[in-house]
Write an enzyme that holds these catalytic residues in place. Structure first.
Site, PDB file in Angstrom:
ATOM      1  N   PRO A  64       0.794  -1.080  -0.139  1.00  0.00           N
ATOM      2  CA  PRO A  64       0.065  -0.150   0.084  1.00  0.00           C
ATOM      3  C   PRO A  64       0.711   1.376   0.015  1.00  0.00           C
ATOM      4  CG  PRO A  64       0.100  -0.872   2.085  1.00  0.00           C
ATOM      5  CD  PRO A  64       0.919  -1.905   1.317  1.00  0.00           C
ATOM      6  N   GLY A  65       0.364   2.153  -0.788  1.00  0.00           N
ATOM      7  CA  GLY A  65       1.237   3.637  -0.761  1.00  0.00           C
ATOM      8  C   GLY A  65       0.042   4.898  -0.297  1.00  0.00           C
ATOM      9  N   ARG A 102      -1.985  16.330  -9.219  1.00  0.00           N
ATOM     10  CA  ARG A 102      -3.288  15.341  -9.640  1.00  0.00           C
ATOM     11  C   ARG A 102      -4.319  16.058  -9.959  1.00  0.00           C
ATOM     12  NH1 ARG A 102      -5.584  13.402  -5.570  1.00  0.00           N
ATOM     13  NH2 ARG A 102      -5.910  11.190  -6.652  1.00  0.00           N
ATOM     14  N   CYS A 123       1.666  28.913 -15.673  1.00  0.00           N
ATOM     15  CA  CYS A 123       1.125  29.695 -17.361  1.00  0.00           C
ATOM     16  C   CYS A 123       0.623  28.467 -18.077  1.00  0.00           C
ATOM     17  CB  CYS A 123       2.261  30.492 -17.858  1.00  0.00           C
ATOM     18  SG  CYS A 123       2.712  31.756 -16.927  1.00  0.00           S
ATOM     19  N   GLU A 124      -0.381  27.847 -17.529  1.00  0.00           N
ATOM     20  CA  GLU A 124      -1.138  26.625 -18.038  1.00  0.00           C
ATOM     21  C   GLU A 124      -2.662  26.889 -17.990  1.00  0.00           C
ATOM     22  OE1 GLU A 124       0.038  24.471 -20.403  1.00  0.00           O
ATOM     23  OE2 GLU A 124       2.492  24.716 -19.716  1.00  0.00           O
ATOM     24  N   TYR A 148       1.256  11.207  -3.582  1.00  0.00           N
ATOM     25  CA  TYR A 148       1.449  11.561  -5.121  1.00  0.00           C
ATOM     26  C   TYR A 148       1.172  13.185  -5.190  1.00  0.00           C
ATOM     27  CZ  TYR A 148       0.747   6.846  -5.566  1.00  0.00           C
ATOM     28  OH  TYR A 148       1.060   5.274  -5.342  1.00  0.00           O
TER      29      TYR A 148
HETATM   30  C1  LIG Z   1       2.142   2.340  -7.156  1.00  0.00           C
HETATM   31  C2  LIG Z   1       2.385   1.110  -6.863  1.00  0.00           C
HETATM   32  C3  LIG Z   1       1.812   0.648  -5.749  1.00  0.00           C
HETATM   33  C4  LIG Z   1       0.965   1.489  -4.660  1.00  0.00           C
HETATM   34  O1  LIG Z   1      -0.078   1.995  -5.063  1.00  0.00           O
HETATM   35  P1  LIG Z   1      -1.173   2.966  -4.167  1.00  0.00           P
HETATM   36  O2  LIG Z   1      -2.149   2.923  -4.914  1.00  0.00           O
HETATM   37  O3  LIG Z   1      -0.455   3.967  -3.840  1.00  0.00           O
HETATM   38  O4  LIG Z   1      -1.559   1.904  -2.964  1.00  0.00           O
HETATM   39  C5  LIG Z   1       2.146  -0.693  -5.253  1.00  0.00           C
HETATM   40  N1  LIG Z   1       2.936  -1.626  -5.827  1.00  0.00           N
HETATM   41  C6  LIG Z   1       3.266  -1.266  -7.385  1.00  0.00           C
HETATM   42  C7  LIG Z   1       3.742  -1.930  -8.067  1.00  0.00           C
HETATM   43  C8  LIG Z   1       2.928   0.271  -7.722  1.00  0.00           C
HETATM   44  O5  LIG Z   1       3.358   0.399  -8.978  1.00  0.00           O
END
Ligand SMILES: *Cc1c(COP(=O)(O)O)cnc(C)c1O
Length: 430
Positions: free
Chosen positions: A290-291, A328, A358-359, A386
């Site tokens: 997870p990220g 994003r 400037c976009e 992100y």
């Molecule tokens: C980006 C990514 C993640 C994390 O994704 P999240 O949506 O931030 O949880 C995990 N594994 C791989 C291989 C990724 O490319």
């Protein structure tokens, strides 16, 4: 219309109003702006650690061991990595640079998985020498290169095959990765053959299977679909003599930006572990990466309103954060809640919140009802993932400062970039 009735803020309870002022833990957002200026990313230590603990609790299972691997690309600030390393997390990296960050933050190479569709030989060398746990390989040619590089280093690389389970995670096309038309992963039809061929290569050893189907996914079903296909492949590979030690389910769990209702870590992981055990694959290791769901709701982007500008068509709030600071909205049409740090009385007007770049794509939010004046501080919520990692120097703008709040303490994690730093390594012609 989303965001109209923000009686409770989406996101983490560590970031909330007290009386009419936005606080991050015990610190008023305006105190952060006063100390460090704007735009500034502000993270709550408590929120990050709470999310990490929820994962640790969700990972408890009788027969399946779960290994937590934080996806560094979501927020790679050294202090963030350090907090997670101290909680025992490993890391999912997608470049040599991310590996160097993990090591600099005190992470263990032995708990690192190296993902990504385009690893270079130099990055493979770096990772082999550091001793990463596993390479998630995405193509036959990558596997062949890894075998050669490992031979050159006198090592055997542990690999997992990242397969493409061809499921639709129902997200924005730019963040879906598990469809067969995406560049990611090995097609299911080719995966078993490749697993067999690995046995013939002397410097790579097959230890796992991996998938990652997308990001900001708000239901469990696509994961269960992907898992069933992955387990079918494990069965087929093991019938041909392979031994799969671990199953890597990737990341991608969504967060609440406005009115989404994603599963909790527990609601996400427990059904997956139950399915794995029910199909007879207990006593294996499951990895998750997870990220966003670890850091996303733990951060805000603080920005100040420079001008209020009304045209016959619209009201604009021109703020000092732009698409270079938070891309994003421009990149994915992402919608994040924007609130005033000080709540004031008055009749709301609908604003497009735009930056100085400037976009025309330089907007942070559109058509938001706010009571707002020039000079007011705004917070873009759910900016912990992100955000800063995607910031650029477009328009020669230094990237924002990053600050961590822990109770009533503020720590500057990274100062705002100066213009001199931006061109320090450039050279004039003689
Ligand atoms: C980006 C990514 C993640 C994390 O994704 P999240 O949506 O931030 O949880 C995990 N594994 C791989 C291989 C990724 O490319």
């Amino acid at each position: 219309m989303k965001f109209l009735h923000l009686s409770t803020l989406p996101g983490d309870p560590h970031i909330a109003y007290r009386q009419n002022t936005l606080f991050i833990e015990q610190v008023g957002a305006s105190a952060v702006a006063e100390a460090f200026g704007t735009p500034t990313y502000v993270y709550s230590r408590g929120a990050i650690e709470a999310a990490a603990r929820q994962y640790a609790e969700a990972a408890a299972h009788d027969t399946v061991r779960v290994a937590l691997r934080y996806a560094v690309k979501a927020n790679s600030n050294l202090a963030v990595l350090q907090l997670l390393a101290r909680l025992g997390w490993g890391f999912d990296i997608v470049s040599g640079g991310e590996l160097q960050r993990v090591l600099a933050a005190g992470g263990q190479a032995g708990k690192v998985v190296f993902s990504g569709v385009g690893k270079t030989a130099a990055e493979m060398r770096l990772a082999l020498d550091a001793g990463v746990d596993c390479f998630n390989v995405e193509s036959p040619n990558e596997l062949a290169l890894l075998d050669r590089v490992a031979a050159e280093r006198g090592k055997t690389a542990r690999v997992a095959l990242r397969v493409n389970p061809d499921v639709d995670a129902g997200t924005h096309p730019y963040i879906s990765t598990g469809l067969k038309t995406n560049k990611f992963g090995i097609a299911q039809e080719q995966a078993v053959d490749l697993a067999v061929r690995i046995a013939l290569l002397p410097h790579v050893q097959l230890v796992g299977i991996a998938c990652h189907i997308g990001s900001q996914i708000t239901t469990v079903e696509p994961y269960l679909d992907a898992l069933d296909k992955v387990l079918d492949l494990v069965e087929a590979m093991e019938r041909k003599g392979a031994r799969i030690e671990h199953i890597d389910l990737g990341g991608g769990l969504g967060i609440r930006y406005s009115d989404e209702t994603p599963p909790t870590a527990q609601q996400w992981l427990q059904p997956l572990l139950a399915r794995i055990a029910a199909r007879g694959f207990g006593h294996r290791t499951v990895m998750v990466e997870p990220g966003r769901s670890v850091v996303g709701n733990a951060g805000v982007l603080l920005t100040r309103t420079l001008f209020v500008k009304s045209t016959p068509a619209k009201h604009f709030a021109v703020v000092d954060a732009g698409m270079n600071d938070l891309i994003r909205p421009a990149l994915y049409h992402a919608e994040q809640a924007v609130v005033t740090v000080q709540r004031r009385d008055g009749a709301p007007r609908r604003y497009d919140i735009v930056g100085p770049v400037c976009e025309s794509a330089d907007w942070l939010a559109r058509d938001r009802a706010l009571v707002l004046d020039e000079g007011d501080l705004l917070a873009v919520l759910s900016s912990g993932a992100y955000g800063m990692v995607m910031a650029s120097n477009y328009n020669s703008r230094g990237r924002p400062a990053e600050v961590l709040i822990d109770g009533n303490e503020m720590t500057l994690l990274r100062p705002r970039e100066t213009a001199e730093q931006l061109y320090a390594s450039e050279r004039l012609l003689p």
